[in-house]
Design an enzyme around this catalytic site. Structure first.
Site, short mmCIF file in Angstrom:
data_model
loop_
_atom_site.label_atom_id
_atom_site.label_comp_id
_atom_site.label_asym_id
_atom_site.label_seq_id
_atom_site.Cartn_x
_atom_site.Cartn_y
_atom_site.Cartn_z
N ASN A 189 -50.83 8.95 -15.11
CA ASN A 189 -50.68 9.41 -16.48
C ASN A 189 -49.30 9.17 -17.20
O ASN A 189 -48.35 9.18 -15.93
CB ASN A 189 -51.28 10.72 -16.86
N PRO A 190 -49.05 9.09 -18.34
CA PRO A 190 -47.48 8.62 -18.66
C PRO A 190 -46.41 9.69 -18.43
O PRO A 190 -45.56 9.29 -18.14
CB PRO A 190 -47.87 8.78 -20.33
N VAL A 192 -46.20 11.78 -15.70
CA VAL A 192 -45.92 11.47 -14.45
C VAL A 192 -45.14 10.11 -14.18
O VAL A 192 -44.07 10.20 -13.44
CB VAL A 192 -47.05 11.55 -13.45
N GLY A 193 -45.70 9.16 -15.09
CA GLY A 193 -44.76 7.84 -14.98
C GLY A 193 -43.44 7.96 -15.46
O GLY A 193 -42.58 7.38 -14.81
N GLU A 210 -48.83 1.74 -14.36
CA GLU A 210 -49.89 1.56 -14.89
C GLU A 210 -50.50 2.85 -15.41
O GLU A 210 -51.12 3.98 -14.72
CB GLU A 210 -51.23 0.99 -13.85
N CYS A 244 -59.23 4.26 -17.32
CA CYS A 244 -58.02 3.95 -18.22
C CYS A 244 -58.65 3.02 -19.40
O CYS A 244 -57.96 3.12 -20.31
CB CYS A 244 -57.05 3.60 -17.33
P1 NAD Z 1 -51.39 11.59 -12.18
O1 NAD Z 1 -50.19 11.05 -13.08
O2 NAD Z 1 -51.64 12.91 -12.25
O3 NAD Z 1 -51.53 11.26 -10.50
C1 NAD Z 1 -51.06 10.03 -10.26
C2 NAD Z 1 -50.21 10.22 -8.96
O4 NAD Z 1 -48.96 10.77 -9.07
C3 NAD Z 1 -51.01 10.96 -7.78
O5 NAD Z 1 -50.72 10.16 -6.52
C4 NAD Z 1 -50.22 12.40 -7.87
O6 NAD Z 1 -50.32 12.68 -6.65
C5 NAD Z 1 -48.84 12.01 -8.31
N1 NAD Z 1 -48.21 13.14 -9.24
C6 NAD Z 1 -49.00 13.73 -9.94
N2 NAD Z 1 -48.04 14.76 -10.67
C7 NAD Z 1 -46.66 14.43 -10.14
C8 NAD Z 1 -45.33 14.72 -10.37
N3 NAD Z 1 -45.44 15.82 -11.18
N4 NAD Z 1 -44.46 14.16 -9.69
C9 NAD Z 1 -44.69 13.29 -8.82
N5 NAD Z 1 -45.92 12.74 -8.32
C10 NAD Z 1 -46.84 13.19 -9.14
O7 NAD Z 1 -52.76 10.68 -12.51
P2 NAD Z 1 -54.11 10.81 -12.38
O8 NAD Z 1 -54.57 12.13 -13.16
O9 NAD Z 1 -54.36 11.02 -11.06
O10 NAD Z 1 -54.87 9.81 -12.97
C11 NAD Z 1 -55.33 9.66 -14.33
C12 NAD Z 1 -54.44 8.89 -15.10
O11 NAD Z 1 -54.18 7.49 -14.88
C13 NAD Z 1 -55.02 8.73 -16.77
O12 NAD Z 1 -54.06 8.85 -17.73
C14 NAD Z 1 -55.35 7.11 -16.47
O13 NAD Z 1 -55.55 6.59 -17.84
C15 NAD Z 1 -54.31 6.64 -15.79
N6 NAD Z 1 -54.86 5.27 -15.04
C16 NAD Z 1 -54.32 3.99 -15.52
C17 NAD Z 1 -54.84 3.16 -14.81
C18 NAD Z 1 -54.34 1.89 -15.31
O14 NAD Z 1 -54.46 0.88 -14.54
N7 NAD Z 1 -53.50 1.69 -16.26
C19 NAD Z 1 -55.93 2.94 -14.13
C20 NAD Z 1 -56.26 4.16 -13.53
C21 NAD Z 1 -56.03 5.39 -14.14
#
Ligand code: NAD
EC number: 1.2.1.28
Length: 449
Positions: A189-190, A192-193, A210, A244
């Site tokens: 998600n954005p 965490v991005g 992504e 997504c």
């Molecule tokens: P997330 O950002 O919570 O987690 C993704 C990864 O980041 C995981 O491995 C997690 O352990 C790690 N993470 C989580 N919080 C963190 C932090 N505070 N610090 C460092 N690392 C951390 O995402 P999610 O909930 O697993 O996935 C859902 C999101 O992903 C949705 O927003 C979805 O749209 C997006 N997504 C995008 C695509 C794409 O291709 N654009 C594909 C699938 C999912």
């Protein structure tokens, strides 16, 4: 004590030794990945069913075979991708040889999410290994059954001096990100991005992010409501809406809405029966946190289909909301569940204005019997991907790139083979086959009939 230091040191030494560079080595890793999928298919299906109640069909099409296709593509093209690319010369360099050499970045970190926990781990991994990198994979801790298979079984199929799986949630990932990597591929998600990009910036590490998307779906008055409803309901409810690129909301006239709602009801009943909760084909919400968030969104507008939920089962019924306002919470955030709001617009122009005053979406869908209408939506909007008269079928084409267009949704900062530095041997993109990192200057488009 740093829990990652030894692993990262081992991988770095392996990269420096040059052993990941020969085509034969890369080929062997990709074949190992292929064997992993083949020999552990049932284990993977079970893990995905435990994590997300994913049906065998969904597991096959959206996790296993899609990963296999990515491997096949890389195996078929590996040697071509590795070749130096000759470039044209000027008068002063006629006697020189000028070419682009594709080099691996080095040590790549892949951070993957829970919604397609296998595909979104293996997809980037295929690209990174094909390009001759060493890789650390950190799968999502939330899809814990798939995480376990990736951690315990996958390494047996790869050269462990060059590949490692590390485990952890936000805290551990934060510590991992303190280290210097040569490339980071993040899907999530954005919010965490931003954390990932900030950490990467400290080391000037290139990243691919992504991220999420709120994907509009315009439905024109000139279309067959049942065909549209079948496609929208299918793609909205696939993986219980946790995709997504799922159509996030519908824009249509009140007249089309009156025809679309019964057609959506008929499609949902056809796919999941009269009691979707007992259907083996409908997934579940990944966690209590996401369940609570989604349940909160059910109070927006007026429920005309579904609306039921069951916390013990993490079940949210396929739901359609009408009388939804642009300012409602369901229109402010990515829904990521089987809930479809319908927002009324009076004209195509109004729909286009609505789309254009919001963040650029990851994907955009337009349904109409008129190719002029579909072409107009394509011409007057911007999005990472676009499909005319279909849901996210563009993902199934290995020939199309994937990604978003704007900061906040999906950003790609990888250098690409089309933007080489002007030397004879620039450090180029990690993997020409790394489709998910292709910058979206082009707009992958699929028009279905
Ligand atoms: P997330 O950002 O919570 O987690 C993704 C990864 O980041 C995981 O491995 C997690 O352990 C790690 N993470 C989580 N919080 C963190 C932090 N505070 N610090 C460092 N690392 C951390 O995402 P999610 O909930 O697993 O996935 C859902 C999101 O992903 C949705 O927003 C979805 O749209 C997006 N997504 C995008 C695509 C794409 O291709 N654009 C594909 C699938 C999912």
């Amino acid at each position: 004590m740093d829990p990652f230091a030894d692993t990262l040191q081992r991988l770095r030494e392996a990269f420096v030794s040059g052993r990941t560079r020969p085509a034969e080595f890369r080929d062997a890793q990709l074949k190992g990945l292929s064997r992993f999928l083949r020999e552990n298919k049932q284990l993977l299906q079970e893990a995905l069913a435990q994590d997300l109640h994913k049906s065998a069909f969904e597991a096959e099409v959206s996790e296993i075979s899609i990963s296999q296709n990515e491997i096949n593509l890389a195996l078929r093209n590996l040697r071509t991708w590795m070749k130096d690319e000759k470039v044209s010369k000027n008068l002063a360099t006629q006697l020189d040889s000028a070419f682009i050499r594709k080099e691996p970045f080095g040590l790549v970190l892949i951070l993957s999410p829970w919604n397609y926990p296998l595909n979104l781990s293996l997809g980037p991994l295929v690209g990174a290994l094909a390009a001759g990198n060493c890789v650390v994979l950190k799968p999502s801790e939330i899809s814990k059954n798939t995480e376990k298979v990736l951690a315990e079984v996958l390494p047996r199929y790869l050269d462990q001096s060059c590949f490692a799986v590390v485990l952890g949630g936000p805290q551990e990932t934060g510590r991992l990100l303190e280290h210097k990597f040569d490339y980071i591929f993040f899907t999530g998600n954005p919010q965490v991005g931003k954390i990932v990009m900030t950490a990467a910036a400290k080391h000037l590490t290139p990243v691919t992010l992504e991220l999420g998307g709120k994907n509009p779906c315009y439905v024109d008055d000139n279309c067959d409501p049942q065909t549209v409803a079948n496609r929208v309901a299918f793609f909205r409810c696939f993986n219980a809406g946790q995709t997504c690129v799922a159509p996030d909301y519908v824009l249509c006239s009140p007249e089309m809405q009156a025809q679309l709602v019964p057609a959506l009801q008929s499609a949902i009943t056809r796919f999941y029966g009269d009691d979707p909760q007992s259907s083996p084909n409908l997934g579940r919400i990944i966690s209590q946190k996401h369940f609570q968030r989604l349940r909160g969104l059910l109070s927006c507008g007026r429920v005309v289909i579904g609306g039921q939920s069951d916390e013990c089962d993490l079940y949210i019924a396929p739901t359609v909301l009408v009388d939804v306002q642009e300012t409602d919470p369901v229109m402010q955030e990515e829904i990521f569940g089987p809930i479809l709001p319908i927002v009324n617009v009076r004209s195509l122009g109004q729909a286009i204005d609505f789309i254009n005053r919001r963040e650029k979406p990851l994907a955009l869908y337009a349904f109409s019997n008129s190719s002029q209408v579909v072409k107009r939506v394509l011409a007057q909007t911007s999005s990472g991907g676009f499909c005319g008269n279909d849901g996210f079928m563009h993902l199934t084409l290995a020939s199309l790139p994937f990604g978003g267009v704007a900061a906040g949704w999906a950003i790609t900062t990888a250098s690409s083979p089309s933007t080489p530095s002007p030397t004879t041997a620039p450090a180029c993109c990690a993997a020409p086959g790394w489709r998910r990192s292709t910058p979206s200057a082009t707009r992958p488009t699929l028009r279905a009939t």
